[in-house]
Design a protein around this motif. Structure first.
Motif, mmCIF file in Angstrom:
data_model
loop_
_atom_site.group_PDB
_atom_site.id
_atom_site.type_symbol
_atom_site.label_atom_id
_atom_site.label_comp_id
_atom_site.label_asym_id
_atom_site.label_seq_id
_atom_site.Cartn_x
_atom_site.Cartn_y
_atom_site.Cartn_z
ATOM 1 N N ASP A 40 0.887 -1.354 -0.031
ATOM 2 C CA ASP A 40 -0.050 0.069 -0.077
ATOM 3 C C ASP A 40 0.876 1.067 -0.033
ATOM 4 N N THR A 41 1.760 1.444 0.838
ATOM 5 C CA THR A 41 2.612 2.475 0.974
ATOM 6 C C THR A 41 3.619 2.707 -0.248
ATOM 7 N N PHE A 42 3.995 1.484 -0.865
ATOM 8 C CA PHE A 42 4.715 1.724 -1.929
ATOM 9 C C PHE A 42 4.002 2.051 -3.036
ATOM 10 N N LYS A 43 2.510 1.602 -3.346
ATOM 11 C CA LYS A 43 1.573 2.380 -4.417
ATOM 12 C C LYS A 43 1.707 3.870 -4.358
ATOM 13 N N ILE A 44 1.389 4.153 -3.236
ATOM 14 C CA ILE A 44 1.066 5.738 -2.918
ATOM 15 C C ILE A 44 2.383 6.379 -3.152
ATOM 16 N N LEU A 45 3.696 6.076 -2.698
ATOM 17 C CA LEU A 45 4.962 6.645 -2.942
ATOM 18 C C LEU A 45 5.150 6.652 -4.494
ATOM 19 N N PHE A 46 4.936 5.377 -5.239
ATOM 20 C CA PHE A 46 5.020 5.506 -6.584
ATOM 21 C C PHE A 46 4.250 6.433 -7.300
ATOM 22 N N ILE A 47 2.942 6.618 -6.997
ATOM 23 C CA ILE A 47 2.077 7.516 -7.684
ATOM 24 C C ILE A 47 2.485 8.983 -7.329
ATOM 25 N N GLU A 48 3.028 9.292 -6.160
ATOM 26 C CA GLU A 48 3.303 10.569 -5.671
ATOM 27 C C GLU A 48 4.587 10.969 -6.568
ATOM 28 N N THR A 49 5.220 10.068 -6.769
ATOM 29 C CA THR A 49 6.664 10.138 -7.578
ATOM 30 C C THR A 49 6.464 10.405 -8.915
ATOM 31 N N MET A 50 5.458 9.584 -9.854
ATOM 32 C CA MET A 50 5.028 9.640 -10.970
ATOM 33 C C MET A 50 4.231 11.104 -11.114
ATOM 34 N N ALA A 51 3.613 11.607 -10.216
ATOM 35 C CA ALA A 51 2.873 12.773 -10.202
ATOM 36 C C ALA A 51 4.002 13.966 -10.202
ATOM 37 N N ARG A 52 5.027 13.785 -9.525
ATOM 38 C CA ARG A 52 6.030 14.729 -9.450
ATOM 39 C C ARG A 52 6.750 14.897 -10.573
ATOM 40 N N LEU A 53 7.068 13.746 -11.472
ATOM 41 C CA LEU A 53 7.867 13.586 -12.449
ATOM 42 C C LEU A 53 6.942 14.336 -13.651
ATOM 43 N N SER A 54 5.642 13.995 -13.609
ATOM 44 C CA SER A 54 4.869 14.569 -14.690
ATOM 45 C C SER A 54 4.733 15.995 -14.814
ATOM 46 N N THR A 55 4.483 16.837 -13.512
ATOM 47 C CA THR A 55 4.635 18.265 -13.489
ATOM 48 C C THR A 55 6.027 18.749 -13.567
ATOM 49 N N LEU A 56 7.095 18.102 -13.188
ATOM 50 C CA LEU A 56 8.372 18.756 -13.698
ATOM 51 C C LEU A 56 8.498 18.483 -15.354
ATOM 52 N N PHE A 57 7.914 17.289 -15.847
ATOM 53 C CA PHE A 57 8.053 17.424 -17.445
ATOM 54 C C PHE A 57 7.261 18.697 -18.167
ATOM 55 N N VAL A 58 6.020 18.675 -17.462
ATOM 56 C CA VAL A 58 5.024 19.782 -18.315
ATOM 57 C C VAL A 58 5.865 21.122 -17.936
ATOM 58 N N ALA A 59 6.398 21.253 -16.820
ATOM 59 C CA ALA A 59 7.163 22.765 -16.496
ATOM 60 C C ALA A 59 8.381 22.755 -17.477
ATOM 61 N N LEU A 60 9.063 21.672 -17.476
ATOM 62 C CA LEU A 60 10.438 21.710 -18.549
ATOM 63 C C LEU A 60 9.728 21.960 -20.082
ATOM 64 N N VAL A 61 8.787 21.536 -20.430
ATOM 65 C CA VAL A 61 8.674 21.703 -21.794
ATOM 66 C C VAL A 61 7.673 23.262 -21.870
ATOM 67 N N ALA A 62 7.148 23.466 -20.859
ATOM 68 C CA ALA A 62 6.674 25.055 -20.860
ATOM 69 C C ALA A 62 7.965 25.937 -21.027
ATOM 70 N N ALA A 63 8.941 25.617 -20.041
ATOM 71 C CA ALA A 63 9.963 26.640 -20.121
ATOM 72 C C ALA A 63 10.897 26.535 -21.354
ATOM 73 N N ILE A 64 10.991 25.421 -21.991
ATOM 74 C CA ILE A 64 11.439 25.135 -23.216
ATOM 75 C C ILE A 64 10.764 26.171 -24.265
ATOM 76 N N ALA A 65 9.486 26.147 -24.204
ATOM 77 C CA ALA A 65 8.480 27.023 -25.241
ATOM 78 C C ALA A 65 8.513 28.336 -25.055
ATOM 79 N N THR A 66 8.756 28.815 -23.887
ATOM 80 C CA THR A 66 8.863 30.320 -23.502
ATOM 81 C C THR A 66 10.002 30.838 -23.959
ATOM 82 N N LEU A 67 11.323 29.976 -23.707
ATOM 83 C CA LEU A 67 12.613 30.474 -24.003
ATOM 84 C C LEU A 67 12.846 30.496 -25.438
ATOM 85 N N SER A 68 12.268 29.497 -26.272
ATOM 86 C CA SER A 68 12.777 29.432 -27.541
ATOM 87 C C SER A 68 11.601 29.887 -28.667
#
Length: 122
Positions: free
Chosen positions: A1-29
């Motif tokens: 149970d705790t592993f699943k929650i930890l995994f979901i939280e990590t995936m959510a953080r990675l997806s937000t980081l990815f979206v932020a990275l794409v947005a930063a690249i789009a605005t800079l270039s």
């Protein structure tokens, strides 16, 4: 149970980081950063040729004669024959046979023209 929650939280953080990275690249270039540039200078397919045939149309020249001259230039360039032969696959043996027949016809035409010129002189 705790592993699943930890995994979901990590995936959510990675997806937000990815979206932020794409947005930063789009605005800079600039906006064209993700559009591939057309740097092709060769034809797209084997049947597409880079043809540049021009004729000079004289003042008051009828369009029929200009069109006739243009058709003659296109035929002399040989592009249509190349396209016709590239329409279907032609193996090397068939190509060699075709070239031999073309050379035979060309030599025959040259002999006929030479005879005509000799007949006109005499």
């Amino acid at each position: 149970d705790t592993f699943k929650i930890l995994f979901i939280e990590t995936m959510a953080r990675l997806s937000t980081l990815f979206v932020a990275l794409v947005a930063a690249i789009a605005t800079l270039s600039n906006v064209m950063a993700f559009v591939p540039m057309n740097t092709r200078s060769v034809p797209a397919s084997s049947t597409e040729l880079a043809v540049n045939i021009k004729i000079q149309v004289g003042e008051g020249e009828p369009i029929e004669s200009a069109l006739r001259r243009f058709k003659r230039e296109v035929n002399k360039s040989g592009h249509l024959m190349d396209l016709r032969h590239k329409r279907y696959f032609e193996n090397s043996q068939d190509r060699k046979k075709r070239k031999i027949v073309q050379a035979r016809n060309r030599k025959r035409l040259e002999r006929m023209q030479k005879r005509r010129m000799q007949q006109q002189r005499s």
